[in-house]
Design a protein around this motif. Sequence first.
Motif, PDB file in Angstrom:
ATOM      1  N   LEU A  19     -11.794   8.215  -9.074  1.00 37.60           N
ATOM      2  CA  LEU A  19     -12.615   9.130  -9.874  1.00 37.60           C
ATOM      3  C   LEU A  19     -13.996   8.545 -10.135  1.00 37.60           C
ATOM      4  O   LEU A  19     -15.010   9.241 -10.004  1.00 37.60           O
ATOM      5  N   GLU A  20     -14.053   7.288 -10.511  1.00 41.66           N
ATOM      6  CA  GLU A  20     -15.342   6.645 -10.778  1.00 41.66           C
ATOM      7  C   GLU A  20     -16.217   6.640  -9.520  1.00 41.66           C
ATOM      8  O   GLU A  20     -17.417   6.911  -9.595  1.00 41.66           O
ATOM      9  N   ASN A  21     -15.622   6.344  -8.386  1.00 39.20           N
ATOM     10  CA  ASN A  21     -16.373   6.340  -7.118  1.00 39.20           C
ATOM     11  C   ASN A  21     -16.891   7.742  -6.774  1.00 39.20           C
ATOM     12  O   ASN A  21     -18.035   7.893  -6.336  1.00 39.20           O
ATOM     13  N   ARG A  25       0.857  -1.195   0.000  1.00 35.33           N
ATOM     14  CA  ARG A  25       0.000   0.000   0.000  1.00 35.33           C
ATOM     15  C   ARG A  25       0.887   1.236   0.000  1.00 35.33           C
ATOM     16  O   ARG A  25       1.800   1.355   0.795  1.00 35.33           O
ATOM     17  N   TYR A  26       0.592   2.153  -0.891  1.00 32.37           N
ATOM     18  CA  TYR A  26       1.365   3.392  -0.987  1.00 32.37           C
ATOM     19  C   TYR A  26       0.645   4.560  -0.323  1.00 32.37           C
ATOM     20  O   TYR A  26       1.217   5.625  -0.156  1.00 32.37           O
ATOM     21  N   PHE A  27      -0.614   4.345   0.047  1.00 30.52           N
ATOM     22  CA  PHE A  27      -1.419   5.405   0.638  1.00 30.52           C
ATOM     23  C   PHE A  27      -2.137   4.893   1.869  1.00 30.52           C
ATOM     24  O   PHE A  27      -2.548   3.738   1.931  1.00 30.52           O
ATOM     25  N   LYS A  28      -2.312   5.778   2.840  1.00 29.45           N
ATOM     26  CA  LYS A  28      -3.151   5.459   3.999  1.00 29.45           C
ATOM     27  C   LYS A  28      -4.601   5.438   3.526  1.00 29.45           C
ATOM     28  O   LYS A  28      -4.918   5.946   2.446  1.00 29.45           O
ATOM     29  N   HIS A  29      -5.483   4.918   4.364  1.00 24.65           N
ATOM     30  CA  HIS A  29      -6.904   4.843   4.033  1.00 24.65           C
ATOM     31  C   HIS A  29      -7.445   6.227   3.638  1.00 24.65           C
ATOM     32  O   HIS A  29      -7.272   7.187   4.383  1.00 24.65           O
ATOM     33  N   LYS A  30      -8.029   6.330   2.478  1.00 22.86           N
ATOM     34  CA  LYS A  30      -8.639   7.554   1.922  1.00 22.86           C
ATOM     35  C   LYS A  30      -7.645   8.651   1.557  1.00 22.86           C
ATOM     36  O   LYS A  30      -8.038   9.734   1.126  1.00 22.86           O
ATOM     37  N   GLU A  31      -6.363   8.401   1.699  1.00 18.51           N
ATOM     38  CA  GLU A  31      -5.364   9.425   1.379  1.00 18.51           C
ATOM     39  C   GLU A  31      -5.375   9.769  -0.108  1.00 18.51           C
ATOM     40  O   GLU A  31      -5.294  10.946  -0.485  1.00 18.51           O
ATOM     41  N   LEU A  32      -5.486   8.760  -0.966  1.00 21.52           N
ATOM     42  CA  LEU A  32      -5.508   9.000  -2.410  1.00 21.52           C
ATOM     43  C   LEU A  32      -6.745   9.821  -2.784  1.00 21.52           C
ATOM     44  O   LEU A  32      -6.664  10.767  -3.569  1.00 21.52           O
ATOM     45  N   THR A  33      -7.874   9.490  -2.202  1.00 16.52           N
ATOM     46  CA  THR A  33      -9.107  10.234  -2.465  1.00 16.52           C
ATOM     47  C   THR A  33      -8.939  11.700  -2.064  1.00 16.52           C
ATOM     48  O   THR A  33      -9.334  12.605  -2.808  1.00 16.52           O
ATOM     49  N   ILE A  71      -7.176  12.701 -15.972  1.00 17.32           N
ATOM     50  CA  ILE A  71      -6.554  11.660 -15.150  1.00 17.32           C
ATOM     51  C   ILE A  71      -5.028  11.690 -15.247  1.00 17.32           C
ATOM     52  O   ILE A  71      -4.340  11.407 -14.263  1.00 17.32           O
ATOM     53  N   ASN A  72      -4.485  12.070 -16.391  1.00 13.37           N
ATOM     54  CA  ASN A  72      -3.029  12.133 -16.529  1.00 13.37           C
ATOM     55  C   ASN A  72      -2.438  13.227 -15.635  1.00 13.37           C
ATOM     56  O   ASN A  72      -1.413  13.024 -14.989  1.00 13.37           O
ATOM     57  N   GLU A  73      -3.102  14.375 -15.594  1.00 12.00           N
ATOM     58  CA  GLU A  73      -2.659  15.475 -14.727  1.00 12.00           C
ATOM     59  C   GLU A  73      -2.736  15.061 -13.258  1.00 12.00           C
ATOM     60  O   GLU A  73      -1.821  15.334 -12.470  1.00 12.00           O
ATOM     61  N   LEU A  74      -3.826  14.378 -12.897  1.00 12.17           N
ATOM     62  CA  LEU A  74      -3.973  13.896 -11.519  1.00 12.17           C
ATOM     63  C   LEU A  74      -2.893  12.889 -11.160  1.00 12.17           C
ATOM     64  O   LEU A  74      -2.336  12.922 -10.066  1.00 12.17           O
ATOM     65  N   THR A  75      -2.592  11.996 -12.081  1.00 12.28           N
ATOM     66  CA  THR A  75      -1.562  10.980 -11.831  1.00 12.28           C
ATOM     67  C   THR A  75      -0.214  11.636 -11.581  1.00 12.28           C
ATOM     68  O   THR A  75       0.492  11.293 -10.629  1.00 12.28           O
ATOM     69  N   GLU A  76       0.149  12.601 -12.411  1.00 11.61           N
ATOM     70  CA  GLU A  76       1.427  13.297 -12.237  1.00 11.61           C
ATOM     71  C   GLU A  76       1.461  14.047 -10.906  1.00 11.61           C
ATOM     72  O   GLU A  76       2.474  14.033 -10.207  1.00 11.61           O
ATOM     73  N   TYR A  77       0.362  14.695 -10.552  1.00 10.46           N
ATOM     74  CA  TYR A  77       0.287  15.428  -9.289  1.00 10.46           C
ATOM     75  C   TYR A  77       0.508  14.493  -8.098  1.00 10.46           C
ATOM     76  O   TYR A  77       1.304  14.776  -7.210  1.00 10.46           O
ATOM     77  N   VAL A  78      -0.204  13.376  -8.086  1.00 13.76           N
ATOM     78  CA  VAL A  78      -0.102  12.427  -6.972  1.00 13.76           C
ATOM     79  C   VAL A  78       1.299  11.839  -6.893  1.00 13.76           C
ATOM     80  O   VAL A  78       1.869  11.716  -5.812  1.00 13.76           O
ATOM     81  N   MET A  79       1.875  11.506  -8.035  1.00 13.10           N
ATOM     82  CA  MET A  79       3.212  10.897  -8.040  1.00 13.10           C
ATOM     83  C   MET A  79       4.249  11.886  -7.504  1.00 13.10           C
ATOM     84  O   MET A  79       5.139  11.494  -6.758  1.00 13.10           O
ATOM     85  N   LYS A  80       4.112  13.157  -7.853  1.00 14.33           N
ATOM     86  CA  LYS A  80       5.044  14.167  -7.340  1.00 14.33           C
ATOM     87  C   LYS A  80       4.798  14.429  -5.855  1.00 14.33           C
ATOM     88  O   LYS A  80       5.742  14.544  -5.080  1.00 14.33           O
ATOM     89  N   ALA A  81       3.532  14.517  -5.467  1.00 14.01           N
ATOM     90  CA  ALA A  81       3.189  14.797  -4.070  1.00 14.01           C
ATOM     91  C   ALA A  81       3.713  13.714  -3.133  1.00 14.01           C
ATOM     92  O   ALA A  81       4.119  14.001  -2.009  1.00 14.01           O
ATOM     93  N   GLY A 130      -5.422   3.254  -9.730  1.00 10.59           N
ATOM     94  CA  GLY A 130      -6.014   3.636  -8.449  1.00 10.59           C
ATOM     95  C   GLY A 130      -6.785   4.938  -8.552  1.00 10.59           C
ATOM     96  O   GLY A 130      -7.878   5.081  -7.997  1.00 10.59           O
ATOM     97  N   ILE A 131      -6.230   5.889  -9.278  1.00  7.04           N
ATOM     98  CA  ILE A 131      -6.893   7.178  -9.461  1.00  7.04           C
ATOM     99  C   ILE A 131      -8.165   7.005 -10.288  1.00  7.04           C
ATOM    100  O   ILE A 131      -9.195   7.609  -9.985  1.00  7.04           O
ATOM    101  N   TYR A 132      -8.113   6.163 -11.295  1.00  8.32           N
ATOM    102  CA  TYR A 132      -9.304   5.898 -12.105  1.00  8.32           C
ATOM    103  C   TYR A 132     -10.443   5.374 -11.226  1.00  8.32           C
ATOM    104  O   TYR A 132     -11.580   5.845 -11.318  1.00  8.32           O
TER     105      TYR A 132
END
Length: 83
Positions: free
Chosen positions: A56-58, A4-12, A27-37, A51-53
């Motif tokens: 987003l769907e949820n 696990r790379y994120f705590k519960h609900k951290e990615l959300t 989604i590409n912009e979000l992926t880059e943001y999360v990877m840098k963060a 995971g981001i997809y």
Amino acid sequence: MRERYFKHKELTKLVIEHIKSNDNVDINELTEYVMKAKALSQELHKSIYGGIYTVLENLVHQYIIECRVINDAKQYRIKILNA
């Protein structure tokens, strides 16, 4: 077992935070943001994208964000102001 790379609900929370401050993100912009963060390796890009997809769907199904297609790409923005 998958690591696990994120705590519960951290990615959300990261996704909502970025969408709140940047209207109409894809989604590409979000992926880059999360990877840098989180300072994650590029090797994890595909996994993080998936995971981001899912997040987003949820969020769309919960009516927290909305999805629009602009220039053949899905764009996301906040639907509920207090999200």
